[in-house]
Write an enzyme that holds these catalytic residues in place. Structure first.
Site, mmCIF file in Angstrom:
data_model
loop_
_atom_site.group_PDB
_atom_site.id
_atom_site.type_symbol
_atom_site.label_atom_id
_atom_site.label_comp_id
_atom_site.label_asym_id
_atom_site.label_seq_id
_atom_site.Cartn_x
_atom_site.Cartn_y
_atom_site.Cartn_z
ATOM 1 N N LEU A 225 0.943 3.810 -48.533
ATOM 2 C CA LEU A 225 1.580 5.208 -49.376
ATOM 3 C C LEU A 225 1.879 5.836 -48.483
ATOM 4 C CD1 LEU A 225 0.265 7.162 -51.666
ATOM 5 C CD2 LEU A 225 -1.601 7.459 -50.876
ATOM 6 N N TYR A 226 1.240 6.356 -47.118
ATOM 7 C CA TYR A 226 1.429 7.109 -46.254
ATOM 8 C C TYR A 226 3.354 6.402 -45.837
ATOM 9 C CZ TYR A 226 2.617 9.758 -42.115
ATOM 10 O OH TYR A 226 2.513 10.274 -41.068
ATOM 11 N N GLY A 227 3.102 5.126 -45.199
ATOM 12 C CA GLY A 227 5.412 4.540 -45.153
ATOM 13 C C GLY A 227 6.100 5.553 -46.154
ATOM 14 N N SER B 205 5.859 7.604 -48.526
ATOM 15 C CA SER B 205 5.988 9.017 -48.843
ATOM 16 C C SER B 205 7.079 9.494 -47.750
ATOM 17 C CB SER B 205 4.687 9.546 -49.737
ATOM 18 O OG SER B 205 4.203 9.572 -47.598
ATOM 19 N N LYS B 206 7.093 8.387 -46.172
ATOM 20 C CA LYS B 206 7.686 9.590 -45.555
ATOM 21 C C LYS B 206 9.349 8.879 -45.387
ATOM 22 C CE LYS B 206 5.131 12.072 -43.564
ATOM 23 N NZ LYS B 206 5.310 13.868 -43.614
#
Length: 250
Positions: free
Chosen positions: A157-159, A161-162
């Site tokens: 999720l985090y990766g 988005s970035k």
């Protein structure tokens, strides 16, 4: 000769009440910029402003929720007003970084991460970049991460988005660069901040995978942002500068 000074520039830093954002706000102010410290917590924001002013810098706090597009547009208006009619440097730092297995992520968590990490940045650039382009100058720096460049368990999720931020960085460089606005990003590695303190030894373990073998200090990330904000990087467009201790190099 290239000037390293940011005197006369107005810089808006989101998520600037602690960690990398606060360090960046301080570093930009030390180079002479009028820094607009954006964040949700007025008490912490005013503390960052007070610290900058105590060192002879110029700073003001501006409230920023960034939960929806209306709030993003309000931040752009407030920052422009505080900046005397303009924002010359935008540092898109505000973000969240949940580490969780894909099957454990709820729809609400997914939406919240993309709302802040992607949507807020998108519409803040949409609000501020055209005026920069009209003036023929400006610098936008997006704070990204090393895990936008490779797969890692628990970071889908985090990766992702970035990774979207990295692509937006290149797209905006192509869109606004011809009109004088440089857009770049910093790919951050494990960094010691108030936000990462709960990670404890896990932060050290993650950092140990890189050649540097240690986490960064927030000031080291801020130094890269200052470089991308100023004339020293005048020929740098659409770059994602790794400041990750060498992790993405191995």
């Amino acid at each position: 000769m290239i000037s390293l000074s940011l005197a006369g520039k107005v810089a808006l830093v989101t998520g600037a009440t602690s960690g990398i954002g606060a360090a960046t706000a301080g570093a930009l102010a030390e180079q002479g910029a009028h820094v607009l410290v954006a964040g949700r917590d007025p008490e912490r924001g005013e503390a960052v402003v007070a610290a900058i002013r105590a060192r002879g810098g110029k700073a003001d706090f501006v409230a920023a929720e960034l939960g929806d597009v209306a709030a993003v547009r309000q931040l752009a208006r407030s920052a422009t007003e505080l900046g005397g009619g303009r924002v010359d440097i935008l540092v898109n730092n505000a973000g969240v970084y949940p580490f969780k297995a894909t099957e454990e992520v709820t729809e609400e968590e997914f939406d919240a991460v993309y709302a802040l990490n992607v949507k807020a940045k998108f519409f803040l650039v949409a609000e501020l970049a055209p005026a920069m382009a009209e003036r023929g100058a400006g610098s936008i720096i997006n704070i990204s991460t090393q895990v936008a460049s490779y797969g890692a368990p628990g970071m889908s999720l985090y990766g992702s988005s970035k990774a979207a931020v990295n692509l937006l960085t290149r797209s905006w460089a192509a869109e606004y660069g011809p009109r004088g606005v440089r857009v770049n990003a910093v790919g951050v590695g494990p960094t010691r901040t108030e936000g990462t303190a709960p990670m404890g030894e896990n932060l050290d373990g993650l950092a140990a995978q890189a050649p540097a073998g240690r986490p960064a200090e927030a000031e080291e990330i801020a130094a890269a942002v200052v470089y991308l904000a100023g004339d020293a990087s005048s020929f740098v467009h659409g770059a994602v500068l790794p400041v990750d201790g060498g992790r993405t190099a191995v």
